[in-house]
Design an enzyme around this catalytic site. Structure first.
Site, short mmCIF file in Angstrom:
data_model
loop_
_atom_site.label_atom_id
_atom_site.label_comp_id
_atom_site.label_asym_id
_atom_site.label_seq_id
_atom_site.Cartn_x
_atom_site.Cartn_y
_atom_site.Cartn_z
CG HIS A 11 28.04 13.03 -33.50
ND1 HIS A 11 28.81 14.16 -33.63
CD2 HIS A 11 27.87 12.53 -34.75
CE1 HIS A 11 29.12 14.33 -34.92
NE2 HIS A 11 28.56 13.35 -35.61
N GLY A 12 24.75 13.51 -29.97
CA GLY A 12 24.07 13.15 -28.72
C GLY A 12 24.90 13.24 -27.47
#
Lengths: 439, 189, 281
Positions: B154-155
């Site tokens: 999710h970065g």
């Protein structure tokens, strides 16, 4: 007997629940206020003991299943891991292994009590049948369970018993292959035995629920065998029998604890501490002690198929007992003649057990070589098994029906509360009246 | 009927003691004592049944490992398995250390100084549990704007001290309990 | 198995003197005693330490103990337990004992099999790579694993002691097979190799293991004279501990449980008597 419920919900929540799911009413009527004969002796506490043991086996079993690995390469070691590394694993394993023995000890006492007091007789035939079903399920469960440690006795015991099915004509070998999942007892067999061992206790629990329901319709039998006539003959189950059962359970637990903590392997076999080796058979293959009488009967018959049928017959005989017994009197307290045969029957079962533990050609009286009769020495365990097996069948199929018709019972009391009539001459002897009145 | 027997029958109208109120004799000490003892037995048996699910002896034995730091090359990291999870052992370059210290008082979601995340005098070795504090993925080495780690799921972006800088993760990468046995050997756990 | 038969007999029969094993015979194990016997028995830590040394220096050359880890030596009840180190993995003596032994491992970088010193978390290494190698090096039969041997034979440690001290020259008329040795305490049937009277077949069997113990084979650190009997007794104690390291914990828990249950039964009996006092039954 099932009367009408006396439960009165007291609080708002109780009333709310009672109109939606009357579970508290049910518990109250079944365990608290249930009218129970007031003269039950300690032989009646074993039903409670059995319920406890079923619960104990299920709880310890589910926990063991969290750690046990049902694969031939890991089974034995996973149980050792439970004994060594799992916190309190040694306790849980010992409880489960010895719990099985205690479960069977209790069930045998329970069954022998039923035989003595005629608890299987009308109107409790279905209760008795359900009990026989529970007993049979227990035997299956114990057999599957004993295979799981995958020791030498586990493996070779499984080989012997599954091979018995092969004796059945035509279908035998294919059923055996189907049971094995292969060409011999191996990993597929172990895995499915684990699954069935986990399943059956819950089936037993279901049948136990039916068993208790079937009991509560006519109500408990009692040592006199005389029906309950009025409320004066009964006391509420709680606290009279909850506490009495509790006391009996605590004494039972002492015996159980003695095994679990001080002699955990006494009832087992040393050969089961050797990992299973299909290429090497142990000296003597024997089942656990509670299956020894059946094993003796199996080996008593020289023909493989007939031996299997004989073993099946001795369990099947139990199912038809209510219809074999012709006596109008329920309790052997008042049947002195058959009582003698009953005690010999108990001895006979013990003798069968000892026979099952020995090799068939071992000599009963050591060192004394008797005459050969047919295929074996008369002084061997084979012949002792045969004589004992014959008495076992004779007791049910010959003695029980005959005694009911020919013996003269003692006078049976009018009711549980009334004293026994002290003048036998003044009471009508012989059994003419229906069981409802006299039995 | 024969009610004249000594040891009379209990009054049939008394259906035994009810659990609520009822005959005060039933509240006798002996019954309470027996009840308490029964509860004690159940409780005493319950503890082993609960404790057996706690980690067993062999699991606890794998709870600590020793690691030889000479295997790690400067500017790189080695990942080993510890307690079933990835462990990052990173040998930081002086530039990476400098960048980490520079941001000690930046606007951090989970404020921590770089010094508190390594052993004194051993700033070049960063030992972290390689599990993203968002939802548990394993972050990739060197990715993201700060040259630390980038979690592909999710970065989440971590800096060269393993602190969360961007993305959804709430906390910095966890520092396990470890100690130096010698200059080149550590014991984790 | 014999004990089950006796358990049954004890329930009311006095029929039997004792069953005779038809196919194999062995002598009854000797009447020897150890400190760990009985409901209050405890392992003698020194003795189990000496026993470990005998296993390590003599037996481990051929016999595996696959269920034992080095950390077991340092756990509570074990031979090298030190209360200062409740976690056996940190016990320095256990670490050094493990370090003396090499175990195989896989190098995670190359995938090759390497040897390295053991840690407390490692198992006791097996002397042979697999069952077949073990059998091939020992005349066709693999030396059995000893982890639970003290529970896998009738008589347990007494059997082990009797077997180890029981090797003797076969009586005249008895000729062991090549590579086998006569021991009266080993279960076997020697009638095929006996030329004497058929009713006087010697008890015992032929075992593939040569007599493993000799005087002073192992030097005991505490100065105990290492006779064959002492070595056998100590290794039997070690094997008894190894078969069930939790035995002491079991007995201690048992004492508490029995006392509690006795009191509990007493309380319940009093409660029962009180409830039933006025009921004729």
């Amino acid at each position: 007997m099932s009367g009408h419920s006396t439960y009165e919900p007291k609080t708002g929540i109780e009333r709310w629940l009672d109109t939606r799911l009357p579970i508290i009413r049910f518990a109250n009527d079944t365990i608290l206020t249930f009218p129970t004969p007031k003269n039950l002796n300690y032989w009646w506490t074993f039903g409670g003991v059995l319920s406890l043991m079923l619960g104990m086996q299920i709880v310890t079993g589910v926990i063991l299943a969290m750690h046990y690995v049902p694969h031939v390469d890991y089974a034995f070691n996973s149980i050792q891991r439970i004994m060594r590394d799992v916190n309190y694993g040694w306790l849980i394993r010992n409880l489960h292994a010895n719990g099985a023995s205690m479960f069977f000890l209790a069930v045998y006492i329970h069954i022998f009590r039923n035989l003595y007091y005629g608890s299987y007789k009308a109107p409790r035939e279905v209760l008795w049948l359900l009990g026989c079903i529970i007993y049979f399920l227990m035997i299956m469960t114990a057999f599957f369970g004993y295979v799981l440690p995958w020791g030498q006795m586990s493996f070779h015991g499984a080989v012997v018993i599954t091979n018995l099915i092969g004796a059945l004509p035509i279908v035998g070998p294919s059923i055996t292959t189907w049971l094995w999942g292969g060409f011999a007892v191996d990993d597929p067999t172990l895995n499915r035995f684990f699954s069935l061992h986990y399943l059956l206790p819950f089936v037993i629990a279901g049948v136990v629920a039916l068993h208790i329901w079937a009991l509560h319709v006519p109500g408990n039998n009692n040592p006199t065998g005389v029906n309950v006539k009025s409320k004066a003959d009964t006391v509420p189950f709680h606290p009279y029998y909850t506490v009495k059962d509790g006391f009996a359970i605590s004494v039972f637990l002492i015996i159980y604890a003695a095994f679990v903590f001080y002699m955990p392997d006494a009832l087992g076999d040393v050969a089961n501490y050797v990992p299973a080796n299909p290429l090497q058979t142990p000296q003597h293959i024997v089942p656990e002690w509670y299956l020894l009488p059946f094993y003796a009967i199996l080996r008593a018959v020289p023909n493989k198929l007939m031996g299997v049928l004989a073993m099946g017959a001795d369990i099947a005989t139990l199912f038809v007992l209510p219809w074999l017994d012709t006596s109008k009197v329920r309790s052997m307290r008042y049947r002195p003649t058959i009582r003698l045969y009953y005690f010999i029957f108990i001895l006979d079962c013990l003798v069968l057990g000892v026979c099952g533990a020995h090799a068939p050609d071992d000599l009963v009286i050591p060192g004394v070589s008797g005459p050969q009769f047919l295929d074996a020495d008369l002084n061997s365990y084979v012949w002792l098994s045969r004589i004992s097996a014959l008495y076992y069948f004779a007791y049910f199929w010959v003695i029980t029906p005959l005694m009911g018709l020919t013996e003269t019972p003692l006078p049976v009391p009018e009711s549980i509360s009334a004293p026994v009539l002290s003048h036998p001459a003044s009471a009508p002897t012989g059994a003419v009246a229906s069981p409802e009145k006299r039995g | 009927m024969a009610d004249t027997v000594a040891g009379a029958n209990p009054d049939p109208h008394v259906s035994g003691p009810s659990l609520v109120g009822g005959d005060p004799n039933r509240r006798d000490f002996i019954h309470i004592a027996a009840g308490v003892a029964a509860a004690g037995l159940a409780g005493g048996l319950a503890w082993p049944f609960i404790d057996q699910m706690n980690p067993a002896g062999d699991t606890l034995a794998m709870a600590s490992i020793e690691f030889d730091l000479s295997k790690v090359v400067e500017g790189q990291q080695v990942v080993v398995k510890w307690r079933g999870k990835p462990l990052f052992v990173r040998y930081r370059t002086p530039k990476e250390i400098e960048e980490a210290i520079k941001d000690d008082h930046a606007d951090l979601r989970d404020p921590q100084t770089d010094e508190s995340r390594h052993k004194p005098g051993k700033a070049q070795y960063l030992i972290l549990i390689g599990v993203c504090t968002h939802l548990g993925c394993v972050p990739n080495f060197g990715g993201g704007d700060y040259g630390g780690w980038l979690c592909p799921c999710h970065g989440s972006v971590y800096d060269t001290s393993g602190r969360i800088r961007k993305g959804p993760a709430p906390l910095n990468l966890a520092v396990p309990d470890y100690a130096f046995l010698s200059d080149s050997k550590i014991k984790v756990g | 198995m014999l004990r089950k038969g006796f358990a049954f007999a004890a329930l009311g029969l006095a029929l039997l003197a004792g069953p005779a094993l038809s196919a194999t015979t062995e002598k009854e194990p000797a009447d020897v005693h150890w400190s760990f016997e009985g409901p209050f028995g405890k392992f003698d830590q020194q003795q189990v330490q000496r026993g470990y040394k005998v296993y390590r220096e003599v037996c481990s050359a051929c016999h595996s103990m696959n269920l034992l880890y080095f950390r077991n030596l340092g756990q509570k009840g074990g031979p090298f337990y030190d209360p200062k180190y409740p976690n056996p993995n940190t016990n320095p003596y256990v670490k050094s004992l493990a370090h003396d032994i090499t175990v195989k491992d896989i190098d995670t970088e190359t995938g090759d099999v390497i040897s390295r010193p053991a840690t407390p978390a490692d198992k006791f290494p097996a002397p042979f790579a697999n069952e077949y190698a073990a059998a091939a090096s020992n005349g066709g039969k693999a030396p059995p694993d000893l982890s639970v041997m003290a529970k896998a034979r009738e008589g347990g440690p007494r059997y082990i002691y009797s077997l180890l001290t029981g090797f003797r020259d076969p009586p005249p008329g008895l000729t062991p097979m090549a590579g086998k040795y006569y021991d009266p305490w080993f279960a076997g049937d020697v009638s095929g190799n006996w030329t004497g009277h058929k009713d006087k077949v010697p008890e015992g069997g032929f075992i593939g293991m040569p007599p493993p113990l000799t005087p002073n084979k192992v030097t005991f650190d505490d100065g105990t004279p290492s006779t064959v009997q002492q070595e056998a007794k100590d290794v039997a104690a070690f094997l008894a501990w190894a078969a069930e390291p939790k035995a002491e914990e079991r007995k201690a828990f048992g004492l508490g449980a029995m006392i509690y249950l006795l009191i509990f039964s007493g309380l319940l009996y009093a409660s029962y008597k009180k409830i039933w006092k006025n009921v004729g039954h």
